[in-house]
Write a protein that holds these residues in place. Structure first.
Motif, short mmCIF file in Angstrom:
data_model
loop_
_atom_site.label_atom_id
_atom_site.label_comp_id
_atom_site.label_asym_id
_atom_site.label_seq_id
_atom_site.Cartn_x
_atom_site.Cartn_y
_atom_site.Cartn_z
N LEU A 197 0.83 -1.21 0.00
CA LEU A 197 0.00 0.00 0.00
C LEU A 197 0.86 1.26 0.00
O LEU A 197 1.83 1.37 0.74
N ARG A 198 0.48 2.20 -0.84
CA ARG A 198 1.09 3.53 -0.89
C ARG A 198 -0.03 4.53 -1.10
O ARG A 198 -1.10 4.18 -1.61
N PRO A 199 0.17 5.78 -0.75
CA PRO A 199 -0.91 6.77 -0.90
C PRO A 199 -1.49 6.82 -2.31
O PRO A 199 -2.68 7.05 -2.49
N ALA A 200 -0.66 6.62 -3.33
CA ALA A 200 -1.14 6.73 -4.70
C ALA A 200 -1.66 5.40 -5.25
O ALA A 200 -2.17 5.36 -6.38
N ALA A 201 -1.54 4.33 -4.49
CA ALA A 201 -1.94 3.01 -5.01
C ALA A 201 -3.46 2.88 -5.04
O ALA A 201 -4.18 3.43 -4.21
N ARG A 202 -3.96 2.13 -6.02
CA ARG A 202 -5.38 1.82 -6.12
C ARG A 202 -5.66 0.53 -5.35
O ARG A 202 -5.01 -0.50 -5.58
N LEU A 203 -6.61 0.58 -4.43
CA LEU A 203 -6.92 -0.59 -3.62
C LEU A 203 -7.34 -1.77 -4.48
O LEU A 203 -7.01 -2.92 -4.18
N ALA A 204 -8.05 -1.49 -5.56
CA ALA A 204 -8.48 -2.59 -6.43
C ALA A 204 -7.28 -3.30 -7.04
O ALA A 204 -7.28 -4.53 -7.18
N ASP A 205 -6.25 -2.55 -7.39
CA ASP A 205 -5.04 -3.17 -7.95
C ASP A 205 -4.30 -3.98 -6.89
O ASP A 205 -3.80 -5.08 -7.18
N ILE A 206 -4.22 -3.44 -5.67
CA ILE A 206 -3.57 -4.18 -4.58
C ILE A 206 -4.32 -5.49 -4.32
O ILE A 206 -3.73 -6.56 -4.17
N ALA A 207 -5.65 -5.41 -4.28
CA ALA A 207 -6.46 -6.61 -4.03
C ALA A 207 -6.24 -7.65 -5.12
O ALA A 207 -6.02 -8.84 -4.83
N ALA A 208 -6.28 -7.21 -6.38
CA ALA A 208 -6.12 -8.15 -7.49
C ALA A 208 -4.73 -8.77 -7.52
O ALA A 208 -4.57 -9.94 -7.87
N GLY A 209 -3.73 -8.00 -7.12
CA GLY A 209 -2.36 -8.49 -7.18
C GLY A 209 -1.95 -9.35 -6.01
O GLY A 209 -0.85 -9.94 -6.04
N HIS A 210 -2.80 -9.45 -4.98
CA HIS A 210 -2.40 -10.20 -3.79
C HIS A 210 -3.43 -11.25 -3.37
O HIS A 210 -3.48 -11.66 -2.21
N GLY A 211 -4.25 -11.70 -4.32
CA GLY A 211 -5.08 -12.86 -4.06
C GLY A 211 -6.40 -12.60 -3.38
O GLY A 211 -7.05 -13.55 -2.91
N PHE A 212 -6.85 -11.34 -3.34
CA PHE A 212 -8.15 -11.04 -2.75
C PHE A 212 -9.23 -11.09 -3.84
O PHE A 212 -8.96 -10.80 -5.00
N ALA A 213 -10.44 -11.44 -3.44
CA ALA A 213 -11.52 -11.55 -4.42
C ALA A 213 -11.82 -10.21 -5.08
O ALA A 213 -12.08 -10.15 -6.28
#
Length: 276
Positions: A222-238
């Motif tokens: 996570l970073r301030p500019a990161a998109r949560l949807a991208d983090i979720a998709a890239g780390h195995g979350f639905a």
């Protein structure tokens, strides 16, 4: 004049199967702050160099707040709350679960959910030696070398009672996004039997350990500019909602709240770690 130092290093080759990394921190002249010590796939071993570590709330609410010159914390599923008055210094050891056997002579399950004075597992003479030598060292590499020396002397082989199937499952479940059923198949055990044996050694159920490891990888991305949807998709979350629910469960807050509270703090547990 303020001081804000933070650095990380890998341990010696002999310790790497059991210790992920060392973190050194020294701060002075900052605003007082409260920090969340989040669940992670590592046990925590901390040796302070100046002020004690103030734990305002433990993962187990039955534990009273306390101050520690050294602390060992087991795997946990809820955050601890740590406070400092604008200064803190010490070294943290990120201990792999099987490192609990190698360094403390006990299964990680015995420490699950607990914070203890490190004297309880290492003994007063060893803790005193480590803290004295850390304070006397003139550099972070020198302090990390102290840990290599003292902890290296403490190493013992894993006992025969630690099943190789549990060792394999621990490495697979904490190292990547692998279904528990698949790991059970790899070791030739039923999922139920794997759960029983794994929990008896590690202190968490396999699914809990895998969730904590996935959460830890995501929150470090996570970073301030990161998109949560991208983090979720890239780390195995639905989806993004799944990530937010896991954050609320493990951190007690949303990802955006955690970022607002933590991102700009040079706190002992909030830096991104290469080995996690």
């Amino acid at each position: 004049m303020g001081v804000d130092e933070y650095t990380q290093a890998r341990p010696s080759a002999a310790l790497r199967p059991y210790v992920g990394f060392y973190s050194g921190y020294r701060q002075r002249g900052l605003a007082p702050a409260t920090h969340r010590g989040l669940p992670s796939p590592y046990l925590t071993l901390i040796f302070t160099m100046d002020d004690p570590l103030d734990v305002a709330a433990h993962p187990d609410p039955r534990q009273a707040p306390g101050r520690y010159d050294s602390l060992v914390g087991g795997l946990h599923l809820t955050p601890a709350l740590l406070t400092h008055p604008g200064r803190q210094s010490g070294v943290q050891v990120a201990l792999r679960p099987l490192g609990c056997r190698a360094l403390f002579g006990m299964p990680a399950a015995e420490l699950a959910g607990l914070d203890l004075d490190a004297v309880a597992v290492l003994g007063a003479p060893m803790v005193a030696e480590i803290r004295d030598r850390l304070c006397s060292a003139s550099s972070w590499p020198g302090r990390f070398a102290v840990l290599d020396d003292v902890l290296g002397r403490q190493l013992r082989p894993l006992p025969a009672g630690v099943a190789p199937e549990v060792v394999h499952a621990c490495r697979r479940l904490l190292g990547g996004d692998v279904p528990v059923g698949a790991v059970a198949g790899e070791v030739g055990w039923s999922a139920r039997y794997l759960t029983d044996r794994f929990r008896a050694e590690i202190g968490l159920r396999p699914k809990e350990a895998a969730r904590v490891a996935r959460f830890d990888r995501a929150r470090r991305a996570l970073r301030p500019a990161a998109r949560l949807a991208d983090i979720a998709a890239g780390h195995g979350f639905a989806d993004q909602s799944h990530l937010v629910r896991e954050f609320k469960a493990f951190a007690g807050c949303t990802p955006s709240r955690w970022l607002a509270d933590e991102h700009d703090l040079s706190s002992l547990l909030s830096k991104p770690a290469d080995d996690r």
